[in-house]
Enzyme design. Sequence first.
Site, mmCIF file in Angstrom:
data_model
loop_
_atom_site.group_PDB
_atom_site.id
_atom_site.type_symbol
_atom_site.label_atom_id
_atom_site.label_comp_id
_atom_site.label_asym_id
_atom_site.label_seq_id
_atom_site.Cartn_x
_atom_site.Cartn_y
_atom_site.Cartn_z
ATOM 1 N N ASP A 14 43.242 52.317 31.739
ATOM 2 C CA ASP A 14 43.407 52.719 33.136
ATOM 3 C C ASP A 14 42.433 51.899 33.979
ATOM 4 O OD1 ASP A 14 44.170 54.009 35.405
ATOM 5 O OD2 ASP A 14 43.296 55.949 34.889
ATOM 6 N N ASP A 110 48.634 49.753 37.075
ATOM 7 C CA ASP A 110 47.235 49.770 36.637
ATOM 8 C C ASP A 110 46.979 50.625 35.401
ATOM 9 O OD1 ASP A 110 47.773 52.176 37.895
ATOM 10 O OD2 ASP A 110 45.800 52.331 38.832
ATOM 11 N N GLU A 111 48.025 50.983 34.669
ATOM 12 C CA GLU A 111 47.842 51.951 33.589
ATOM 13 C C GLU A 111 48.893 51.710 32.506
ATOM 14 O OE1 GLU A 111 47.744 56.856 33.313
ATOM 15 O OE2 GLU A 111 48.419 55.842 35.128
#
Length: 367
Positions: A14, A110-111
């Site tokens: 993350d 983003d993860e």
Amino acid sequence: MTDKGYLRKIIHIDMDAFYASVEQRDNPEYKGKPIVVGGLPQGRGGVVATASYEARKFGIRSAMPSKKAQQLCPHVIFVFPRFAAYKEVSARIREIFSRYTDLIEPLSLDEAYLDVTDDKLGIGSALEIAKQIREAIKNELNLTASAGVSINKFVAKTASDINKPDGLTFIGPSKIESFMEQLPVEKFFGVGKVTAQKMKLMNIHTGADLKKLSEEQLSRHFGKIGRFFYKIVRGIDDRPVQPNRETKSLGAEDTFSRDLTTLEEMVEELDKIALTVFNRLQRYQLKGRTITLKIKYSDFKQITRNQSFTNGVNDLATIAETAKELLVKTFSEDQKVRLLGISLSNFGESIPYHNNRSADNSQLELF
């Protein structure tokens, strides 16, 4: 007890305050300052997409109205999002992941989950791979990421949030049950504010409290997800990392510069949104059996209404008319509308692409 069968090696990565961190990296004048990526607070006001950690110290959070963020921190810097830049960085992060495994399940820009049970480089240690990935992101992209490492997705995702920012947390098989027992219920996947409040009224505050209830009791109180709670509190999560996740839904929405007050105004905006959704369905050659209308009011209360069909639909008339019918059923003259959205889900087979119009892939303004 944890599942004693085949143990996977799962990493959840993350990125830390991703949009804001990219802006601080690319604009040195923002470094170390409270910044918000999102809509400006002037006029109608926008919404916070991401806040830097300096801004979070003032209580600013994602999805908060920008005007509220400015009240909490008058000297906060507002930056309009650059999605093209974030997508480019996300692609480079994905390339780093692919050095170690092809089993990558992106959840957003983003993860992502990574299954490194059989890693490409033969390293064998998920913890070591997570360290190397974080170092590569830092050295090559000048950004930081937090990682959680465990034997399943739920525990890895929960672990990645423990030592943010720039943290690495490993929870091995022998530690999972004690970890889950100590976890506050609001940290459990699927437990939102309403469910958490319901649990607390039942004197369920931690995983240990949740564990006292039988599967039948949890199902009775919380429905289908109660069975998931029963397993997860025991550290059991058999969901695989899915590198080619199917599209669950497709849609568009628009936040308006001023509140809509009349049905005529709302219908006019729904026609525009329906056209965008139609073009995207054509682009991806999809038919959906469920049409969902999303409405957010001026007080930020949000509702969704949907209608399902026996067969998949993708024609503009059905999408627009169904959304309007759902709107009429909920319309009240005393409620002002801030946002409208239409999405299709429950996809079936792909369809031949016969439309000669070029698909409009532009994203409606969200901020």
